[in-house]
Design an enzyme around this catalytic site. Structure first.
Site, PDB file in Angstrom:
ATOM      1  N   GLY A   1       2.797 -17.747  -3.079  1.00  0.00           N
ATOM      2  CA  GLY A   1       3.985 -18.150  -2.739  1.00  0.00           C
ATOM      3  C   GLY A   1       5.021 -17.051  -2.252  1.00  0.00           C
TER       4      GLY A   1
ATOM      5  CD1 TRP B   1       4.006 -12.826   2.264  1.00  0.00           C
ATOM      6  CD2 TRP B   1       3.560 -13.951   4.281  1.00  0.00           C
ATOM      7  NE1 TRP B   1       3.217 -11.987   3.056  1.00  0.00           N
ATOM      8  CE2 TRP B   1       2.776 -12.635   4.279  1.00  0.00           C
ATOM      9  CE3 TRP B   1       3.120 -14.640   5.437  1.00  0.00           C
ATOM     10  CZ2 TRP B   1       2.169 -11.927   5.477  1.00  0.00           C
ATOM     11  CZ3 TRP B   1       2.501 -14.056   6.564  1.00  0.00           C
ATOM     12  CH2 TRP B   1       1.953 -12.810   6.475  1.00  0.00           C
TER      13      TRP B   1
ATOM     14  CG  ASP C   1      -3.303 -21.652  -0.454  1.00  0.00           C
ATOM     15  OD1 ASP C   1      -2.736 -20.372  -0.070  1.00  0.00           O
ATOM     16  OD2 ASP C   1      -4.299 -21.780  -0.945  1.00  0.00           O
TER      17      ASP C   1
ATOM     18  CG  ASP D   1      -9.692 -27.135   4.100  1.00  0.00           C
ATOM     19  OD1 ASP D   1      -9.154 -26.378   4.927  1.00  0.00           O
ATOM     20  OD2 ASP D   1     -10.903 -27.210   3.946  1.00  0.00           O
TER      21      ASP D   1
ATOM     22  CG  ASP E   1      -1.206 -13.617   4.387  1.00  0.00           C
ATOM     23  OD1 ASP E   1      -1.966 -12.652   4.935  1.00  0.00           O
ATOM     24  OD2 ASP E   1      -0.860 -13.192   3.121  1.00  0.00           O
TER      25      ASP E   1
ATOM     26  CE  LYS F   1      -4.948 -12.267   5.323  1.00  0.00           C
ATOM     27  NZ  LYS F   1      -4.343 -11.976   3.969  1.00  0.00           N
TER      28      LYS F   1
END
Ligand code: SAM
Length: 198
Positions: free
Chosen positions: A50, A52, A70, A86, A111, A151
């Protein structure tokens, strides 16, 4: 383990009460690109633990909202609505759509990184599947002046994905923050102003 213990960003994260050293990657990119402003709607994909989300809430001065997803559980945080789920499953998209209703998004952050199997080609392929899903979500939900930060890992699949980003955004930049370890092929792609969004 040794790298983790001696890493200055790990120490700094503990001192600054960030949940992980990843905070400094977003802080650095935001300093240069001015991504986060009060009043925004931000979607954070692959958000746990957490850090970010912490940066987003701080930079938005508690005005605005963050929707976070997440696979792993994430400790609650004021200003953040989170789902343990998911992102590749329809239920995650349904949750986001339910939260957003007809509202659009200012910033999509991804990310996400899958668990590493050790088989490089398979890991890269799984990672880029996640990136493509995140890109698809971003293109469908971003405002015309919105941005998508994702990312990626340089190597197999990178150029193809960068080409997809260039087809989807007016401007695509590549960023390697100092907090991203030198020996890692990790970089961040930033797309601004989705093409065709009105
Ligand atoms: N940005 C986070 C922070 O600042 O705390 C760190 C994210 S961590 C590097 C990558 C995360 O991606 C992991 O927590 C992992 O569980 C998540 N992830 C991987 N695949 C996912 C998926 N299919 N759906 C949701 N999250 C996923």
């Amino acid at each position: 383990m040794h790298e983790h213990v001696t890493d200055p960003y790990v120490k700094k994260a503990q001192q600054d009460s960030y949940r992980s050293r990843a905070a400094y990657k977003l802080l650095e990119i935001d300093k240069r690109e001015r991504l986060l402003r009060p009043g925004m709607t931000v979607v954070d994909l692959g958000a746990a633990p957490g850090s970010w989300c912490q940066v987003a809430v701080q930079k938005m001065k508690q005005q605005g909202r963050v929707l976070a997803i997440d696979l792993l559980p994430m400790a609650p945080m004021p200003g953040v609505d989170s789902l343990e789920g998911d992102f590749t499953e329809p239920a995650a998209l349904a949750w986001l759509e339910g939260k957003l209703q007809t509202g659009r998004v200012d910033l999509v952050l991804s990310d996400m990184a899958p668990n590493i199997s050790g088989v490089m080609l398979r890991d890269q392929a799984r990672h880029y599947e996640l990136c493509e899903l995140a890109l698809d979500f971003a293109v469908n939900w971003l405002k015309p002046d919105g941005a998508f930060l994702v990312k990626v890992f340089q190597g197999v699949g990178f150029e193809d994905f960068r080409a997809q980003m260039r087809q989807s955004f007016e401007k695509v930049l590549i960023r390697k923050p100092d907090a991203s370890r030198d020996r890692s092929t990790e970089v961040y792609l930033l797309g601004r102003n989705p093409i065709g969004s009105a």
